[in-house]
Scaffold this motif. Structure first.
Motif, PDB file in Angstrom:
ATOM      1  N   HIS A   1      -3.231  -6.711  -5.678  1.00 12.13           N
ATOM      2  CA  HIS A   1      -2.632  -7.235  -4.453  1.00 12.13           C
ATOM      3  C   HIS A   1      -2.789  -8.750  -4.359  1.00 12.13           C
ATOM      4  O   HIS A   1      -2.139  -9.399  -3.559  1.00 12.13           O
TER       5      HIS A   1
ATOM      6  N   LYS B   1       1.437   2.722  -7.125  1.00  9.71           N
ATOM      7  CA  LYS B   1       0.862   2.052  -8.300  1.00  9.71           C
ATOM      8  C   LYS B   1      -0.243   2.898  -8.938  1.00  9.71           C
ATOM      9  O   LYS B   1      -0.238   3.133 -10.155  1.00  9.71           O
ATOM     10  N   THR B   2      -1.174   3.353  -8.090  1.00  9.41           N
ATOM     11  CA  THR B   2      -2.270   4.165  -8.628  1.00  9.41           C
ATOM     12  C   THR B   2      -1.743   5.492  -9.162  1.00  9.41           C
ATOM     13  O   THR B   2      -2.220   6.005 -10.180  1.00  9.41           O
ATOM     14  N   THR B   3      -0.731   6.025  -8.488  1.00 10.44           N
ATOM     15  CA  THR B   3      -0.123   7.274  -8.969  1.00 10.44           C
ATOM     16  C   THR B   3       0.425   7.088 -10.383  1.00 10.44           C
ATOM     17  O   THR B   3       0.249   7.954 -11.245  1.00 10.44           O
TER      18      THR B   3
ATOM     19  N   ASN C   1       0.837  -1.207   0.000  1.00  8.79           N
ATOM     20  CA  ASN C   1       0.000   0.000   0.000  1.00  8.79           C
ATOM     21  C   ASN C   1       0.862   1.244   0.000  1.00  8.79           C
ATOM     22  O   ASN C   1       1.864   1.322   0.701  1.00  8.79           O
TER      23      ASN C   1
HETATM   24  N1  LIG Z   1      -3.543  13.251  -4.761  1.00 10.16           N
HETATM   25  C1  LIG Z   1      -2.612  12.980  -3.839  1.00 10.16           C
HETATM   26  N2  LIG Z   1      -2.208  13.936  -2.982  1.00 10.16           N
HETATM   27  C2  LIG Z   1      -1.270  13.684  -2.047  1.00 10.16           C
HETATM   28  N3  LIG Z   1      -0.666  12.497  -1.903  1.00 10.16           N
HETATM   29  C3  LIG Z   1      -1.040  11.505  -2.723  1.00 10.16           C
HETATM   30  C4  LIG Z   1      -2.023  11.680  -3.728  1.00 10.16           C
HETATM   31  N4  LIG Z   1      -2.201  10.524  -4.403  1.00 10.16           N
HETATM   32  C5  LIG Z   1      -1.345   9.663  -3.830  1.00 10.16           C
HETATM   33  N5  LIG Z   1      -0.643  10.232  -2.832  1.00 10.16           N
HETATM   34  C6  LIG Z   1       0.396   9.593  -2.019  1.00 10.16           C
HETATM   35  O1  LIG Z   1       1.294   8.970  -2.881  1.00 10.16           O
HETATM   36  C7  LIG Z   1       1.696   7.713  -2.372  1.00 10.16           C
HETATM   37  C8  LIG Z   1       1.379   6.638  -3.367  1.00 10.16           C
HETATM   38  O2  LIG Z   1      -0.013   6.456  -3.411  1.00 10.16           O
HETATM   39  P1  LIG Z   1      -0.755   5.477  -4.422  1.00 10.16           P
HETATM   40  O3  LIG Z   1      -2.217   5.720  -4.292  1.00 10.16           O
HETATM   41  O4  LIG Z   1      -0.153   5.609  -5.751  1.00 10.16           O
HETATM   42  O5  LIG Z   1      -0.390   4.056  -3.819  1.00 10.16           O
HETATM   43  P2  LIG Z   1      -0.845   2.623  -4.310  1.00 10.16           P
HETATM   44  O6  LIG Z   1       0.406   1.882  -4.626  1.00 10.16           O
HETATM   45  O7  LIG Z   1      -1.871   2.707  -5.332  1.00 10.16           O
HETATM   46  O8  LIG Z   1      -1.449   2.035  -2.958  1.00 10.16           O
HETATM   47  P3  LIG Z   1      -2.722   1.091  -2.712  1.00 10.16           P
HETATM   48  O9  LIG Z   1      -2.241  -0.295  -2.923  1.00 10.16           O
HETATM   49  O10 LIG Z   1      -3.057   1.343  -1.294  1.00 10.16           O
HETATM   50  O11 LIG Z   1      -3.747   1.522  -3.640  1.00 10.16           O
HETATM   51  C9  LIG Z   1       0.994   7.562  -1.037  1.00 10.16           C
HETATM   52  O12 LIG Z   1       1.880   7.959  -0.019  1.00 10.16           O
HETATM   53  C10 LIG Z   1      -0.165   8.488  -1.142  1.00 10.16           C
HETATM   54  O13 LIG Z   1      -0.526   8.969   0.127  1.00 10.16           O
END
Ligand SMILES: Nc1ncnc2c1ncn2[C@@H]1O[C@H](COP(=O)(O)OP(=O)(O)OP(=O)(O)O)[C@@H](O)[C@H]1O
Ligand SMILES: [Mg+2]
Lengths: 337, 262
Positions: B218, B50-52, B46
């Motif tokens: 996941h 990835k989503t970013t 988490n």
């Molecule tokens: N719009 C935003 N503003 C500020 N911080 C953000 C934003 N989007 C993501 N983050 C931060 O960037 C980091 C990566 O987040 P992301 O959502 O890409 O993770 P992820 O790998 O998709 O996780 P998960 O498996 O929980 O979905 C995290 O620390 C998150 O808090």
């Protein structure tokens, strides 16, 4: 459109055509205003109901349409019918341009920006450098057109039919717009603008264009209204008009086409009824009506009618699959009609 | 280059992409390629980013540095609303459906980027408008049948269960005829049978619809069973890339997941 709906529509149009021969000239004039308001409300509903952009200032576009028509007729000798496309075009451009900066504003902030537009319009119209055109506080008086081609209609009846034809055309265009690709995109922007953009909807252009088209509708209504009332003056287009338009679309039914007609009937006649009930506090009575309607019909008059028809239809058909109408499935149908 | 050599040309090239949110480094110099016809898994704990990364590919987030090429041309010069037309479709981690619209209308909206009639053409219903509508309805109908949504085509999406809504989102994404499909945790919230059906579905999408897939998930057994290649992220950095077997054995990956579990 289903066959039943089409029959209903034809009957409705026939009734609308018979109406001016059955009531007094003053009533004909009032019904003309219902048609005018229906066009204005449909315009506002495109923007607010379907596209989710709240406007508290549509009275301003109504005013621009009205003044465009009045000035063209009074100063340039335009025939009344030729003023409509020009009023529409002027409002399309003004609405689109206003919609561009408004893109940065969401929800309540957009409401405030449009409120600013609505609240400043009467003063702009009184602006003394424009007085040469607008007639200042005095406004402009215009003459009511006679029926053409020797038709056996008095001016009130003629204007009613003229307005009815314009209204039917405007409703047809809106129905076309909403039932296909553009309508889906407008609702998608309202429901989830990020997803809409990710699916390829150019949300900025669509929102500004919707603002323009909405203003075009309300502006054409304003022009027709000016011709019907034979008079424009700055204070007929105060902020109260904008609020009443918003009341009209909510009471009539957000995101519904017929809702614009129900809302127009409400905003035209309920103030009169309230006035008859109490000369001292007509707006208090109006307020009570409003609360009563919102309470009894949370999805507007259109929603209530659909619910009734659905219940009726279910009894008649003893219900096959898919005949259960919930409030939310109702909304889907509304949105997709 | 790792991954399966039977696959075609390079479709997506992510090159040294970084994204910051204030003090947080969400992506830190990420590079990897996706080739036509591949299913590429993107894993990480988490907050790994990835989503970013998906949001950079959709142009929802700007990249601070780096460059992305899609289908041979620079992606970062395409505006947000042009991404679907360029050939990237996606689903969202937290559903992003049009809640008041029917399933059919949601999927038909997916055809938006493949159709072109504008305000005026629709308002006066020029002859090409009904033709376009018929084509979109047919396309949406096929996808609705493919994803077994036939029974609920007219239902309002917000009335449907979560798993069904996820399939609507997938149908909507496929309606834009993407070359590359981004799936953000398609298995979350699904039960055991649904997950195994999903694996088959993703393969079908690649094999029969010829769509390249980038899959964030996941659910390890799903990713490892369908992916040709896996990229692992942690704290915004790429920690491993390779075949599922290679990545699963990678010490940093094991460390990241153990660390995550503590
Ligand atoms: N719009 C935003 N503003 C500020 N911080 C953000 C934003 N989007 C993501 N983050 C931060 O960037 C980091 C990566 O987040 P992301 O959502 O890409 O993770 P992820 O790998 O998709 O996780 P998960 O498996 O929980 O979905 C995290 O620390 C998150 O808090
Ligand atoms: Mg995520």
């Amino acid at each position: 459109m289903s066959r039943n709906k089409l029959i209903f529509l034809v009957v409705l149009v026939l009734v609308a055509c018979a109406l001016p021969f059955l009531v007094s000239n003053y009533r004909v004039f009032q019904f003309t205003l219902v048609l005018v308001y229906a066009i204005a409300l449909l315009g506002l509903n495109l923007l607010t109901g379907y596209n989710g952009q709240i406007s508290l200032g549509h009275g301003a576009f109504y005013a621009i349409g009205a003044y465009t028509a009045a000035i063209l007729m009074d100063k340039f000798g335009f025939p009344y019918w030729a003023t409509l496309p020009i009023a529409g075009a002027v409002c399309l451009v003004v609405g689109f341009l206003f919609g561009l900066p408004a893109l940065r504003l969401e929800g309540i902030y957009l409401a405030l920006a449009t409120f600013a537009l609505g609240v400043s319009m009467p003063q702009l119209l009184k602006y003394h450098h424009l007085e040469k055109w607008t007639g200042g506080v005095q406004g402009i008086v215009i003459t009511k057109p006679d029926a053409p081609f020797g038709l056996p209609l008095n001016p009130d009846q003629w204007l009613y039919f003229f307005t009815l034809v314009v209204m039917l055309l405007m409703f047809l265009f809106a129905w076309n717009l909403l039932r296909g690709r553009i309508g889906r995109a407008l609702i998608a922007i309202r429901d989830h603008h990020v997803a809409a953009e990710a699916m390829g909807v150019n949300t900025s252009i669509y929102k500004s264009l919707t603002f323009g088209v909405s203003a075009l509708y309300t502006g054409i209504a304003g022009a027709l209204g000016a011709i019907a009332v034979q008079f424009v003056a700055p204070d007929s287009f105060n902020i109260f008009l904008s609020i009443v338009f918003l009341v009209g679309i909510v009471i009539g039914g957000l995101a519904s086409i017929p809702g614009a007609i129900y809302g127009a009937i409400f905003i035209q006649f309920i103030p009169n009824i309230a006035d008859e009930l109490s000369k001292a506090a007509p707006w208090a009575i109006f307020g009570i009506f409003m609360i009563g309607f919102v309470y009894a019909m949370p999805f507007g008059i259109n929603g209530a009618i659909r619910m009734l028809l659905a219940r009726f239809g279910r009894k008649a058909q003893t219900g096959g699959p898919g005949s259960t109408i919930t409030e939310s499935s109702l909304k889907t149908k509304e949105a997709s009609q | 280059m790792q991954g399966d050599t039977k696959n075609g040309k390079c479709l997506l090239a992510v090159n040294d992409v970084s994204v910051h949110f204030g003090g947080i480094v969400a992506l830190d110099g990420i590079s990897f390629d996706v080739h036509s016809g591949q299913i590429v898994g993107l894993i990480g704990p988490n907050g790994a980013g990835k989503t970013t990364l998906f949001n950079c590919l959709s142009r929802l987030y700007p990249c601070d540095t780096g460059k992305i090429d899609f289908n041979g041309s620079p992606l970062l010069s395409i505006p947000r609303h042009g991404i679907a037309q360029a050939g990237i479709g996606r689903t969202f981690q937290n559903l992003a459906l049009f809640r008041t619209m029917s399933v059919l209308d949601n999927v038909m909206l997916g055809c938006h980027s493949r159709t072109s009639s504008g305000f005026f053409a629709n308002a006066v219903r020029l002859p090409r408008v009904p033709l376009e509508e018929i084509a979109s309805t047919a396309k949406a109908g096929e996808l609705i049948a493919f994803l077994e949504l036939g029974g609920v085509a007219q239902a309002r999406v917000s009335d449907l269960p979560f798993g069904t809504q996820k399939r609507v989102e997938l149908a909507r994404a496929l309606a834009s005829e993407p070359k590359l499909l981004l799936l953000d945790e398609p298995a979350s919230g699904l039960n055991h049978e649904e997950v195994s059906a999903l694996g088959a579905l993703i393969r079908h999408i690649r094999d029969e619809l010829h769509v390249t897939v980038l899959l964030v998930e996941h659910h390890m057994s799903l990713v490892m069973s369908v992916s040709d290649k896996v990229v692992a992220l942690n704290f915004g950095r790429k920690i491993a890339e390779g075949t599922p077997a290679e990545v699963q054995k990678h010490p940093e990956v094991i460390q990241a997941y153990l660390g995550d579990a503590q």
